[in-house]
Design a protein around this motif. Structure first.
Motif, PDB file in Angstrom:
ATOM      1  N   LEU A 453      82.216 149.842  68.497  1.00 32.00           N
ATOM      2  CA  LEU A 453      82.514 149.674  67.075  1.00 32.00           C
ATOM      3  C   LEU A 453      83.518 148.546  66.841  1.00 32.00           C
ATOM      4  O   LEU A 453      83.365 147.748  65.907  1.00 32.00           O
ATOM      5  N   ASN A 456      81.899 145.158  67.267  1.00 28.00           N
ATOM      6  CA  ASN A 456      80.981 144.838  66.175  1.00 28.00           C
ATOM      7  C   ASN A 456      81.643 145.007  64.800  1.00 28.00           C
ATOM      8  O   ASN A 456      80.940 145.117  63.791  1.00 28.00           O
ATOM      9  N   ARG A 457      83.001 145.057  64.765  1.00 29.10           N
ATOM     10  CA  ARG A 457      83.767 145.107  63.513  1.00 29.10           C
ATOM     11  C   ARG A 457      83.348 146.263  62.612  1.00 29.10           C
ATOM     12  O   ARG A 457      83.120 146.111  61.407  1.00 29.10           O
ATOM     13  N   SER A 459      80.555 147.938  62.606  1.00 30.39           N
ATOM     14  CA  SER A 459      79.122 148.054  62.335  1.00 30.39           C
ATOM     15  C   SER A 459      78.429 148.820  63.456  1.00 30.39           C
ATOM     16  O   SER A 459      78.792 148.707  64.631  1.00 30.39           O
ATOM     17  N   SER A 461      75.524 148.211  64.428  1.00 32.68           N
ATOM     18  CA  SER A 461      74.456 147.342  64.912  1.00 32.68           C
ATOM     19  C   SER A 461      74.362 147.333  66.431  1.00 32.68           C
ATOM     20  O   SER A 461      73.349 146.906  66.990  1.00 32.68           O
TER      21      SER A 461
END
Length: 661
Positions: A453, A456-457, A459, A461
């Protein structure tokens, strides 16, 4: 890669080197047999001993201790259903039923051969792959580690019990228990409810002992029979086990390959490798229904993977300085103490040391397995001992293992708590290994979830990364396959909705006997609900991961509760089990040992407890020969506990309130 081999052999073949090899192998084997005291504890305790030793001999000793524990821990798993360490838990699924069938020697022989050949395979792969391993390891990031952790729990749930739903409930409950204590990722305490004993979380050693040792002892003591049920244990069974391994090269090589590959991945560990290998063997077997009932492939697969993993785990340690588990983490700390720097420079200037460690690892595994086969016929005699002799000894070791997990009576309380849970899970068809694996993998899953997390800041994704997506897709397919297959086999007809409901429900006859068959589903759901309510007291970022565990636990628990209520209404219950002795009587004898430890100290309590157990448990007047036997057995047990734990390991036990001389 052969540079330094001659110098490494010269170090090993000195008198001092041979003495260290043999001595460390014997010590590691004996300690690993004791439930709750595994290789990690021994390595940690003996690191101070290496301060005055030569660097090469010191590191060789630690590697030998690490390598000798794998097979040794499987001996008690096979004989008495108590794994020497959590990594041996998968072996008992089929190993112990083989003992119950009078095939203990065959199981030990298969375990020994698979361990030795798996270790050789892992070291050979290590030797060939060291120049290339760096790039492979760097391909796995936090997202992939998270997916592998989820896959480990979910896939085990599909093979460890007849009901996937029950397996998932057990795995999620184990992960929920793993949430308790310090939040090492975001800081602060959680789910402790202001109870100091919960601040440090659930001790793994106590959980393993409670889940497996206590339920088995309750079962044996209630039935009043020996482990092998009085059947003849045939001589030569160990060599038959060895031949069975050689007749299954496909299972051996596949399992060793799985162990080596997973050993390379930091943090995965031997527990995951052995379970993945086990359920792979189940999936690829022509007779998967025989697993759990004494299928020898259920012993070969996890043992080969577990010892091959040691070779794989050395790859990231030597190449990158990254430990893949607790044992290699301790080895890395020893590297630091002795001025050894992993990486390219290690292979350029310290190849003799590399060869010393690799050859020591091979020797430990082969020697341990050889002695296991050689003395298997003596070891299997344990399975025909009367329960009244074996039961108190195993209970003593269980409580001592629980005490040493925290060096406090709180550890024994954990053993009793998880013992009660294990008894309920065994009675109602839930998977104890799935709960254990959930507890083991929770830190790895949570750590890598938060790292992914952050990378991916915030996100999600990272779940779409190719390797991560492939692993999660395989998990979903594995979970849905049994339900889809049962539904496809049914003919489509009016009332199809009811057919789907029946396919999702527990199969007829699965619901076990008992007065309250819905009790465990209620407890699991209630634990999830209480923890979920507590979750909303924490910061938002600390709520995400627990919610991902607790919500599915509540949903599945509620569904299982509903299915069991329907099954009760249809009267689908198994035959009543026979209890020779009342539960309260057995429970009183189990609880007596901690009380004696608190009152008079561990060693006197061991003598008194084992003696009283043999003389009074049957509630009849013992014969003179039985009294003499009881005195000898209890004295030998107390002496063994004193010599092993107090003298050899220098562990301090409570002296007791009464301080008897």
């Amino acid at each position: 890669m052969l540079d330094g081999l001659g110098e490494g052999l010269a170090i090993l073949l000195t008198w001092e080197g041979i003495a260290i090899l043999v001595g460390a192998t014997i010590v590691g084997t004996l300690i690993a047999i004791l439930p709750g005291i595994g290789a990690v504890n021994v390595m940690a305790l003996l690191i101070p001993v290496t301060f005055g030793m030569d660097r090469d001999h010191a590191l060789m000793m630690l590697v030998v201790l690490m390598g000798s524990a794998g097979f040794a821990g499987s001996i008690t798993a096979i004989l008495v259903n108590v794994p020497g360490d959590s990594t041996n838990a998968s072996t008992l699924v089929d190993g112990y039923p083989m003992s119950r069938q009078g095939r203990a020697g065959e199981a030990i022989g298969a375990s020994a051969a698979a361990s030795a050949l798996g270790a050789l395979f892992g070291v050979l792969v290590l030797i060939v792959s060291l120049p290339f391993v760096r790039g492979v390891i760097l391909a796995f990031g936090p997202a992939e580690f998270f997916a592998l952790s989820v896959a480990g729990v979910a896939l085990l749930a599909t093979v460890s019990t007849r009901s996937v739903r029950k397996g998932l409930i057990a795995g999620l409950l184990g992960m929920a228990f793993g949430l308790i204590g310090i939040n090492y990722n975001l800081g602060g305490l959680r789910y402790t409810f202001d109870i100091p004993a919960l601040y440090d979380g659930i001790p793994l050693t106590a959980a393993v002992i409670g889940l497996f040792a206590i339920p088995e002892m309750v079962a044996l003591l209630s039935q009043g029979e020996s482990i092998s049920r009085g059947e003849t244990v045939m001589r030569g069974g160990a060599w038959r086990g060895v031949m069975e391994v050689l007749r299954r090269p496909g299972t051996l090589i596949r399992s060793a390959s799985i162990g080596t590959a997973l050993g390379v991945i930091p943090g995965v560990g031997a527990s995951v490798a052995s379970w993945v290998s086990y359920f792979t063997a189940v999936r690829l077997s022509r007779n998967p229904e025989t697993f759990g009932t004494g299928n020898i492939e259920g012993v070969i697969a996890p043992e080969a993977a577990m010892d091959a993993k040691e070779g794989g785990s050395m790859m990231p340690l030597l190449a990158l300085g990254i430990p893949s588990g607790l044992s290699t983490a301790i080895l890395l700390s020893a590297f630091t103490l002795h001025g050894v720097n992993p990486g390219q420079r290690l292979f350029e200037s310290e190849m003799p040391l590399v060869w010393v460690m690799l050859l020591g690892l091979v020797f430990a595994n082969v020697a341990t397995s050889f002695f296991g086969v050689l003395f298997a016929n003596s070891l299997v005699r344990l399975t025909v001992l009367p329960t009244i002799i074996l039961g108190p000894i195993i209970l003593v070791l269980a409580f001592i293992g629980g005490y040493t997990s925290l060096f406090s009576f709180v550890g024994i309380a954990y053993v009793l708590f998880f013992g009660a849970i294990g008894i309920a899970m065994e009675a109602y068809g839930y998977s104890r290994p799935a709960l254990l694996l959930g507890l083991v993998l929770l830190p790895l899953a949570e750590k890598n979830f938060h790292l992914a997390l952050q990378i991916n800041r915030g996100s999600f994704s990272f779940l779409t990364r190719p390797i991560t997506l492939a692993v999660l897709a395989a998990v979903v397919l594995a979970l849905l396959a049994p339900v889809i297959w049962r539904f496809v086999r049914r003919r489509w007809r009016p009332g199809a909705v009811r057919a789907v409901s029946t396919a999702l429900a527990a199969p007829p006859g699965e619901l076990p006997a008992g007065r309250y068959p819905i009790a465990f589903a209620i407890v699991a759901t209630a634990i999830g609900a209480v923890m979920l309510v507590e979750t909303f007291r924490y910061q938002p970022q600390a709520q995400v991961f627990p919610i991902l565990i607790l919500v599915p636990l509540i949903v599945l628990g509620t569904a299982q509760l509903w299915m069991e209520v329907l099954a009760l209404r249809r009267h689908e219950r198994g035959p009543a089990s026979e209890w020779v002795r009342p539960a309260w009587w057995i429970g009183a004898w189990i609880a007596a040992m901690p009380v004696l430890m608190w009152l008079i100290g561990t060693i006197p309590a061991t003598f008194v407890y084992v003696l009283a157990f043999q003389l009074l448990f049957d509630r009849r007047r013992p014969a003179r020969s039985e009294v003499l036997r009881a005195v000898v057995v209890s004295g030998a047990t107390a002496l063994l506990i004193w010599a092993t734990f107090v003298e050899a390991l220098a562990l301090q036990f409570p002296p007791g309130v009464l301080r008897l001389p």
